[in-house]
Design a protein around this motif. Structure first.
Motif, PDB file in Angstrom:
ATOM      1  N   GLY A  48       4.230   6.391  -3.627  1.00 47.37           N
ATOM      2  CA  GLY A  48       3.798   6.095  -4.986  1.00 47.37           C
ATOM      3  C   GLY A  48       4.412   6.975  -6.048  1.00 47.37           C
ATOM      4  O   GLY A  48       4.549   6.571  -7.200  1.00 47.37           O
ATOM      5  N   ASP A  49       4.804   8.213  -5.701  1.00 49.70           N
ATOM      6  CA  ASP A  49       5.380   9.149  -6.672  1.00 49.70           C
ATOM      7  C   ASP A  49       6.781   8.763  -7.124  1.00 49.70           C
ATOM      8  O   ASP A  49       7.300   9.324  -8.090  1.00 49.70           O
ATOM      9  CB  ASP A  49       5.424  10.563  -6.088  1.00 49.70           C
ATOM     10  CG  ASP A  49       4.040  11.217  -6.080  1.00 49.70           C
ATOM     11  OD1 ASP A  49       3.182  10.765  -6.882  1.00 49.70           O
ATOM     12  OD2 ASP A  49       3.823  12.144  -5.293  1.00 49.70           O
ATOM     13  N   ARG A  80       0.835  -1.210   0.000  1.00 53.23           N
ATOM     14  CA  ARG A  80       0.000   0.000   0.000  1.00 53.23           C
ATOM     15  C   ARG A  80       0.862   1.249   0.000  1.00 53.23           C
ATOM     16  O   ARG A  80       0.570   2.241  -0.692  1.00 53.23           O
ATOM     17  CB  ARG A  80      -0.915   0.000   1.222  1.00 53.23           C
ATOM     18  CG  ARG A  80      -2.092  -0.949   1.114  1.00 53.23           C
ATOM     19  CD  ARG A  80      -2.925  -0.914   2.382  1.00 53.23           C
ATOM     20  NE  ARG A  80      -4.073  -1.815   2.307  1.00 53.23           N
ATOM     21  CZ  ARG A  80      -4.844  -2.112   3.345  1.00 53.23           C
ATOM     22  NH1 ARG A  80      -4.580  -1.595   4.541  1.00 53.23           N
ATOM     23  NH2 ARG A  80      -5.871  -2.936   3.192  1.00 53.23           N
ATOM     24  N   ALA A  81       1.926   1.247   0.802  1.00 58.94           N
ATOM     25  CA  ALA A  81       2.816   2.404   0.884  1.00 58.94           C
ATOM     26  C   ALA A  81       3.465   2.698  -0.464  1.00 58.94           C
ATOM     27  O   ALA A  81       3.671   3.859  -0.836  1.00 58.94           O
ATOM     28  CB  ALA A  81       3.889   2.163   1.942  1.00 58.94           C
ATOM     29  N   GLU A  97       2.189   2.068  -3.393  1.00 63.24           N
ATOM     30  CA  GLU A  97       1.187   2.460  -4.387  1.00 63.24           C
ATOM     31  C   GLU A  97       0.548   3.807  -4.084  1.00 63.24           C
ATOM     32  O   GLU A  97       0.052   4.484  -4.998  1.00 63.24           O
ATOM     33  CB  GLU A  97       0.097   1.386  -4.471  1.00 63.24           C
ATOM     34  CG  GLU A  97       0.601   0.037  -4.988  1.00 63.24           C
ATOM     35  CD  GLU A  97      -0.421  -1.070  -4.809  1.00 63.24           C
ATOM     36  OE1 GLU A  97      -1.524  -0.761  -4.268  1.00 63.24           O
ATOM     37  OE2 GLU A  97      -0.135  -2.228  -5.182  1.00 63.24           O
ATOM     38  N   ASP A  98       0.538   4.213  -2.821  1.00 56.31           N
ATOM     39  CA  ASP A  98      -0.163   5.428  -2.404  1.00 56.31           C
ATOM     40  C   ASP A  98       0.707   6.665  -2.681  1.00 56.31           C
ATOM     41  O   ASP A  98       1.693   6.921  -1.996  1.00 56.31           O
ATOM     42  CB  ASP A  98      -0.476   5.344  -0.908  1.00 56.31           C
ATOM     43  CG  ASP A  98      -1.456   6.422  -0.462  1.00 56.31           C
ATOM     44  OD1 ASP A  98      -1.447   7.521  -1.060  1.00 56.31           O
ATOM     45  OD2 ASP A  98      -2.228   6.165   0.480  1.00 56.31           O
ATOM     46  N   ALA A  99       0.306   7.450  -3.673  1.00 56.76           N
ATOM     47  CA  ALA A  99       1.087   8.645  -4.032  1.00 56.76           C
ATOM     48  C   ALA A  99       0.850   9.797  -3.064  1.00 56.76           C
ATOM     49  O   ALA A  99       1.717  10.654  -2.886  1.00 56.76           O
ATOM     50  CB  ALA A  99       0.722   9.085  -5.449  1.00 56.76           C
ATOM     51  N   GLU A 100      -0.313   9.809  -2.411  1.00 51.73           N
ATOM     52  CA  GLU A 100      -0.643  10.930  -1.518  1.00 51.73           C
ATOM     53  C   GLU A 100      -0.011  10.771  -0.144  1.00 51.73           C
ATOM     54  O   GLU A 100       0.593  11.709   0.386  1.00 51.73           O
ATOM     55  CB  GLU A 100      -2.165  11.034  -1.374  1.00 51.73           C
ATOM     56  CG  GLU A 100      -2.609  12.191  -0.497  1.00 51.73           C
ATOM     57  CD  GLU A 100      -4.113  12.271  -0.362  1.00 51.73           C
ATOM     58  OE1 GLU A 100      -4.579  13.011   0.528  1.00 51.73           O
ATOM     59  OE2 GLU A 100      -4.827  11.591  -1.134  1.00 51.73           O
ATOM     60  N   ARG A 101      -0.116   9.587   0.473  1.00 47.09           N
ATOM     61  CA  ARG A 101       0.402   9.385   1.829  1.00 47.09           C
ATOM     62  C   ARG A 101       1.584   8.422   1.877  1.00 47.09           C
ATOM     63  O   ARG A 101       2.157   8.210   2.945  1.00 47.09           O
ATOM     64  CB  ARG A 101      -0.719   8.842   2.729  1.00 47.09           C
ATOM     65  CG  ARG A 101      -1.870   9.808   2.930  1.00 47.09           C
ATOM     66  CD  ARG A 101      -3.002   9.157   3.698  1.00 47.09           C
ATOM     67  NE  ARG A 101      -3.567   8.037   2.953  1.00 47.09           N
ATOM     68  CZ  ARG A 101      -4.494   7.211   3.421  1.00 47.09           C
ATOM     69  NH1 ARG A 101      -4.946   7.377   4.658  1.00 47.09           N
ATOM     70  NH2 ARG A 101      -4.965   6.234   2.677  1.00 47.09           N
ATOM     71  N   GLY A 102       1.938   7.889   0.724  1.00 46.05           N
ATOM     72  CA  GLY A 102       3.023   6.905   0.695  1.00 46.05           C
ATOM     73  C   GLY A 102       4.146   7.299  -0.232  1.00 46.05           C
ATOM     74  O   GLY A 102       4.533   8.473  -0.325  1.00 46.05           O
TER      75      GLY A 102
END
Length: 296
Positions: free
Chosen positions: A40-41, A30-31, A33-38
């Protein structure tokens, strides 16, 4: 840490347990893949063996796993395609633990632990030292300590209680010292356990007793054995006919301890693989025979 009993009685207590390996794995993905809180960027790709090591090496501590992942991604330059490729050596560096093997399924981690116990059980000191060395190199002091305690009581047990006690002391010393010095008491414990007489009689005895308990229908505690330290116990016949062994020669007298349905049951099957266990076995037989004779 201790809490005043008066405060504890008014509080609701929750047990906090380490996350499972699968929980850690889900959180890592999840970390990534998550661009906002992880992360992902960063367009990162985590190799399968690197993910397995990140899961196993952090022992259920999600914060450590995520910190190791973040450090790995932010400290690794992207390739020509703009992808940050996280390999096993990178994760080893960020979590400060080497992997036991690079096997993609993570089975090697458990294979080495299994091989350590089987080598000690089979009395091969050299093989045991080799496998524990692999665990030491991986920095797995917690795993080593837990497994050696299990081995001491499961595989050596009543054949050599003194060796079991010395092993536990060595393990405690290792935990207090930490690596690299911890390797020394660990080696002492491994060699002695491997060369010691072996017996799993206590282990199989408790499993036999547990099997009876789980089957149910085993009967109630005899009235003489029930607690008599409360008002009204005597009227119920609880503890009334209990005989205090210390009041008799040899601090022993025959009386019924097991429920009626389990009278005569023998859970412990001594092996007599050492003088120590044979002495226990002789005493066990002597007391069982006297008990059965005294009750009939």
């Amino acid at each position: 840490l201790s809490i005043n009993p008066a405060i504890r009685s008014r509080a609701q207590i929750f047990e906090v347990k380490p996350l499972s390996e699968e929980d850690i794995r889900v959180a890592i993905r999840r970390a990534m893949e998550d661009a906002e809180r992880g992360l992902g960027d960063y367009h990162a790709v985590l190799a399968a063996d690197a993910e397995n090591h990140l899961v196993y090496a952090t022992n259920g501590d999600l914060r450590s796993a995520l910190n190791g992942l973040e450090l790995a991604i932010k400290s690794t330059a992207p390739d020509a395609e703009g992808v940050v490729r996280i390999t096993l050596p990178i994760i080893e560096e960020t979590v400060q633990r080497k992997a036991l093997t690079a096997d993609k399924d993570g089975d090697g981690h458990y294979d080495v632990i299994s091989a350590l116990q089987k080598s000690i059980r089979g009395s091969d000191a050299d093989a045991a030292l080799y496998y524990v060395a692999r665990l030491i190199e991986a920095g797995d002091l917690q795993i080593i300590a837990r497994r050696l305690r299990v081995i001491a009581y499961e595989d050596i047990g009543l054949a050599n209680p003194a060796a079991v006690a010395r092993a536990v002391t060595a393990i405690q010393a290792a935990e207090q010292l930490g690596f690299p010095e911890a390797r020394i008491p660990i080696a002492n414990a491994v060699i002695e356990l491997a060369l010691s007489p072996k017996s799993n009689s206590a282990y199989t005895a408790i499993d036999a007793a547990l099997a009876d308990v789980r089957r149910g229908g085993h009967g109630d505690v005899p009235d003489t054995m029930k607690d008599a330290h409360y008002k009204g116990a005597e009227k119920l016949g609880h503890g009334v006919e209990y005989v205090y062994p210390h009041a008799y020669p040899g601090d022993w007298i025959p009386q019924q301890y097991l429920p009626d349905k389990l009278q005569g049951t023998q859970y412990w099957q001594p092996k007599g693989n050492s003088k120590v266990e044979q002495a226990y076995a002789d005493q066990y037989k002597k007391l069982r025979d006297a008990q059965q004779k005294g009750l009939h």
